[in-house]
Every structure is written in structure tokens, then in C-alpha cells.
Write an enzyme that holds these catalytic residues in place. Structure first.
Site, mmCIF file in Angstrom:
data_model
loop_
_atom_site.group_PDB
_atom_site.id
_atom_site.type_symbol
_atom_site.label_atom_id
_atom_site.label_comp_id
_atom_site.label_asym_id
_atom_site.label_seq_id
_atom_site.Cartn_x
_atom_site.Cartn_y
_atom_site.Cartn_z
ATOM 1 N N VAL A 13 0.886 -1.102 0.072
ATOM 2 C CA VAL A 13 -0.169 -0.104 -0.028
ATOM 3 C C VAL A 13 0.832 1.203 -0.203
ATOM 4 O O VAL A 13 0.735 2.133 -0.876
ATOM 5 C CB VAL A 13 -0.853 -0.173 1.313
ATOM 6 C CG1 VAL A 13 -1.724 1.447 1.046
ATOM 7 C CG2 VAL A 13 -1.939 -1.131 1.121
ATOM 8 N N HIS A 181 -14.158 0.493 9.785
ATOM 9 C CA HIS A 181 -13.670 -0.131 8.665
ATOM 10 C C HIS A 181 -13.779 -1.464 8.729
ATOM 11 O O HIS A 181 -12.759 -2.158 9.517
ATOM 12 C CB HIS A 181 -12.341 0.338 8.374
ATOM 13 C CG HIS A 181 -11.392 -0.187 7.079
ATOM 14 N ND1 HIS A 181 -12.424 -0.044 5.981
ATOM 15 C CD2 HIS A 181 -10.315 -0.608 6.883
ATOM 16 C CE1 HIS A 181 -11.540 -0.343 4.954
ATOM 17 N NE2 HIS A 181 -10.444 -1.065 5.374
HETATM 18 N N1 APR Z 1 8.480 0.393 10.947
HETATM 19 C C1 APR Z 1 8.678 0.723 9.583
HETATM 20 N N2 APR Z 1 8.161 -0.144 8.610
HETATM 21 C C2 APR Z 1 7.440 -1.293 8.944
HETATM 22 C C3 APR Z 1 7.388 -1.492 10.505
HETATM 23 C C4 APR Z 1 7.939 -0.533 11.445
HETATM 24 N N3 APR Z 1 8.047 -0.750 12.862
HETATM 25 N N4 APR Z 1 6.911 -2.917 10.756
HETATM 26 C C5 APR Z 1 6.408 -3.057 9.709
HETATM 27 N N5 APR Z 1 7.071 -2.348 8.628
HETATM 28 C C6 APR Z 1 6.904 -2.497 7.206
HETATM 29 C C7 APR Z 1 6.989 -3.968 6.497
HETATM 30 O O1 APR Z 1 8.507 -4.022 6.610
HETATM 31 C C8 APR Z 1 6.296 -3.662 5.386
HETATM 32 O O2 APR Z 1 7.121 -3.342 4.291
HETATM 33 O O3 APR Z 1 5.462 -2.013 6.974
HETATM 34 C C9 APR Z 1 5.269 -2.617 5.435
HETATM 35 C C10 APR Z 1 3.752 -3.283 5.471
HETATM 36 O O4 APR Z 1 3.498 -3.583 4.113
HETATM 37 P P1 APR Z 1 2.863 -4.741 3.531
HETATM 38 O O5 APR Z 1 3.005 -5.940 4.232
HETATM 39 O O6 APR Z 1 3.027 -5.065 2.085
HETATM 40 O O7 APR Z 1 1.275 -4.448 3.900
HETATM 41 P P2 APR Z 1 0.349 -3.632 2.974
HETATM 42 O O8 APR Z 1 -0.374 -4.441 2.249
HETATM 43 O O9 APR Z 1 1.131 -2.312 2.346
HETATM 44 O O10 APR Z 1 -0.758 -3.137 3.956
HETATM 45 C C11 APR Z 1 -0.175 -2.266 5.035
HETATM 46 O O11 APR Z 1 -2.297 -1.206 5.504
HETATM 47 O O12 APR Z 1 -4.405 -1.653 4.468
HETATM 48 C C12 APR Z 1 -3.702 -1.976 5.278
HETATM 49 O O13 APR Z 1 -4.251 -4.028 6.311
HETATM 50 C C13 APR Z 1 -3.221 -3.667 5.645
HETATM 51 O O14 APR Z 1 -2.423 -3.087 7.858
HETATM 52 C C14 APR Z 1 -2.129 -3.267 6.407
HETATM 53 C C15 APR Z 1 -1.527 -2.083 5.999
#
Ligand code: APR
Length: 313
Positions: A13, A181
Site C-alpha cells: 500500500v 472499517h
Molecule cells: N517500521 C517501519 N516499517 C514497518 C514496521 C516498522 N516498525 N513494521 C513493519 N513495517 C513495514 C514492513 O516491512 C512492510 O514493508 O510495513 C510494511 C507493510 O507492508 P505490507 O506487508 O506489504 O502490507 P500492505 O499491504 O502495504 O498493508 C499495510 O495497510 O491496508 C492496510 O491491512 C493493511 O495493515 C495493513 C497496512
């Protein structure tokens, strides 16, 4: 002075939101992620897309949270998705996931407070409404500057299904989805129109009910197809919110906002129609809801409250 948009989390996202927003040339984009050099890599890749696409946006990134320094708007998608534990093979319970992402959001909020204390935060991480509470609790920012992205996406899905059913342009579908949501969200057919024509004149009640049910389960439908959550539409929801903020457009978009008596709710983030401008949430619009709509919103607020209670504040 150029605007700076930070993406805290450069996963599906976050990076897709950066993609949309870089193309809109609203400000320089900075990606941050704790996972390896993924933020630097995606940022460079996106910056390199500028020449062929004629996009004049600087895109940088890194694994040091200091890169977000001085950002005007911060899009928070950092978090852990609901997935099987590789060791136990089990999914975390809802409450376990809330706790895991509460810890992530606490760290995120501390860094935002440190590096960008004047920023406007757009929260995307789920469970959305509860994560907004964590951000509010830890940053202490005024509510105008903590905005949850949920209604923009839910409304987009709702409009898409109506356009698909009627075979008409998505551009002429107007409507709104309120509430938390999740499955209890509240699409409002009474306030839905096609170029001003009430949708109820163009579609049977039965078809409309089916669309409302599909909207409420819209996230799950994508997970069922992909095996993970969607990201184009969630990121597009973020993009229109950031655009309205940075261009001071004052668009009316349903967003999760901290209630202080509006619609009779207190101290709860809930999706309501808000005006987004350069100061963040500039107004919460009061709508007249009928008894049925009010009951649905109450039900949705109860569902949000039950997740917020897990946070233990
Ligand atoms: N600091 C920075 N980045 C982090 C941390 C942190 N403490 N913990 C996790 N991340 C990063 C991960 O490394 C990953 O790249 O957050 C990112 C999350 O990305 P995805 O796993 O691809 O998830 P995504 O589909 O982008 O969704 C993110 O948005 O819509 C909501 O439900 C969904 O909660 C989820 C969020």
C-alpha cells in the site's frame, strides 16, 4: 517551498500510494521501511520512472526513520498483516494482531513526534480505527492531524460495484460509506445518486442490498483472489486524501476521525464525512440519519469500541 510526503512503510500500500502521488506531482516523496533496503530500492525505481513518464517528483527512501524529517504529510502503512505463523501454522487471533500492530504503531508514532511534529498523519494500518487511537495516544497530536483512511476506500468499492451493475461511468456515481472499517461499515443508499438521480430509482432494492453486502466484504473478496490484501484501491484512497490536504481542496471525504460529541459519539475514531484541507480535518459534516442508518452506525461504533478496548488505554 516544496511539499514533502513521507510514506512510513513501503510495502504494497505504501509504495503504491507513493506511485500514485509521485505521478500527481504534489510534493517530493520519501519512503521509509524497516525491512532491509526496500524503501531505498522502491524509491530509486520510482524516481527512475520519472523521465519516461514525464513525472517531475523527487523520490528518495531509506531504512533510517530520520528520512521523514519535516514531512508535511505522513502516510502510515507500517504493520504486520494477518498471516500464518510459520512455526505454529496458526493465524494470530484478532486480539493478538491488535497487540502486535499496537507495538508497531507506538514506535511509528514516537518517530513521527520526534522527526515531524507538525505533520498531518494519514493512518492506513489495520485494524484502522484502533490504530488511529494508538497514534493519538502516543503523539498527542490534535485530532485535526490524525486522519484514518477507510471511507475513501470503502466508498470507492461501493461506487465501483454500482457502476458495474448499471454499466455507467464511475465518474457519475456519488455516494458515501460511514462507520468503522470492517463488516459493520454503513453504506448509505439514501444518499447515493447517479449524476444526481437517486440510485433507488435505477436499481432494485434487492440489487442494492447485494452491492452493500459486497462492499462490506470488499477487503475479503480481494484477499480471496490474491491471497493477500489489495493495494491499488487503498492507495488511491490515500492519494485523494493527500491531494485534498496539500492542495487545500476542501473535498468532502469520509475518514476515520476522533469524535468529541459529533453524531453523539465521544472519544472514538469512526468514519464520518469530513472536509480535508491544508490544516487536515477542517470540519466534520453533520448528516441527518434516519433510525435505521443511526442503528447501523451505532452497531459499527460498538464494533470499533470492542477492538479499541483491547489496546488497554
Ligand atoms: N517500521 C517501519 N516499517 C514497518 C514496521 C516498522 N516498525 N513494521 C513493519 N513495517 C513495514 C514492513 O516491512 C512492510 O514493508 O510495513 C510494511 C507493510 O507492508 P505490507 O506487508 O506489504 O502490507 P500492505 O499491504 O502495504 O498493508 C499495510 O495497510 O491496508 C492496510 O491491512 C493493511 O495493515 C495493513 C497496512
Amino acid at each position: 517551498m516544496r511539499n514533502k510526503i513521507a510514506f512510513y512503510g513501503a510495502g504494497n500500500v505504501g509504495a503504491t500510494a507513493a506511485h500514485w502521488l509521485a505521478g500527481m506531482e504534489l510534493g517530493d516523496c520519501v519512503l521509509f521501511d524497516i525491512f532491509g533496503e526496500v524503501a531505498a530500492g522502491k524509491a530509486l525505481d520510482l524516481f527512475e520512472a520519472g523521465p519516461p513518464m514525464g513525472i517531475d517528483t523527487q523520490v528518495t527512501g531509506g531504512s533510517d526513520p530520520g528520512v521523514i524529517e519535516g514531512a508535511d504529510v505522513i502516510v502510515v502503512t507500517a504493520g504486520v498483516p494477518r498471516r500464518k505463523d510459520p512455526e505454529t501454522g496458526k493465524f494470530p487471533s484478532r486480539d493478538e494482531l491488535v497487540k502486535i500492530n499496537q507495538d508497531v504503531m507506538t514506535a511509528v508514532s514516537e518517530n513521527i513526534k520526534k522527526y515531524a511534529p507538525e505533520s498531518i498523519i494519514v493512518v492506513v494500518t489495520n485494524p484502522l480505527d484502533a490504530m488511529c487511537h494508538v497514534v493519538k495516544q502516543v503523539t498527542g497530536f490534535p485530532r485535526e492531524r490524525i486522519i484514518g483512511q477507510a471511507g475513501a476506500l470503502d466508498t470507492a468499492r461501493y461506487k465501483t460495484f454500482i457502476a458495474m451493475e448499471l454499466g455507467l461511468s464511475v465518474e457519475d456515481i456519488h455516494g458515501i460509506v460511514l462507520g468503522g472499517h470492517g463488516d459493520t461499515m454503513v453504506p448509505l443508499p439514501r444518499h447515493t445518486s447517479v449524476a444526481g438521480i437517486p440510485v433507488t430509482e435505477l436499481m432494485s432494492q434487492q440489487k442494492l442490498e447485494a452491492i452493500i453486502a459486497r462492499t462490506a466484504k470488499g477487503g475479503g473478496e480481494i484477499v480471496g483472489l490474491l491471497g493477500y490484501s489489495g493495494y491499488y484501491a487503498p492507495a488511491a484512497g490515500v492519494a485523494i486524501m493527500v491531494e485534498s490536504i496539500l492542495k487545500d481542496k476542501k473535498r468532502v471525504i469520509p475518514c476515520a476521525v476522533y469524535t468529541e460529541g459529533e453524531y453523539g459519539y465521544h472519544d472514538l475514531f469512526l468514519g464520518l464525512p469530513v472536509v480535508l484541507g491544508r490544516k487536515g480535518i477542517e470540519q466534520i459534516i453533520a448528516m441527518d440519519l434516519n433510525d435505521k442508518e443511526r442503528a447501523m452506525l451505532d452497531h459499527s461504533a460498538d464494533a470499533v469500541r470492542s477492538v479499541v478496548e483491547v489496546l488497554g488505554y
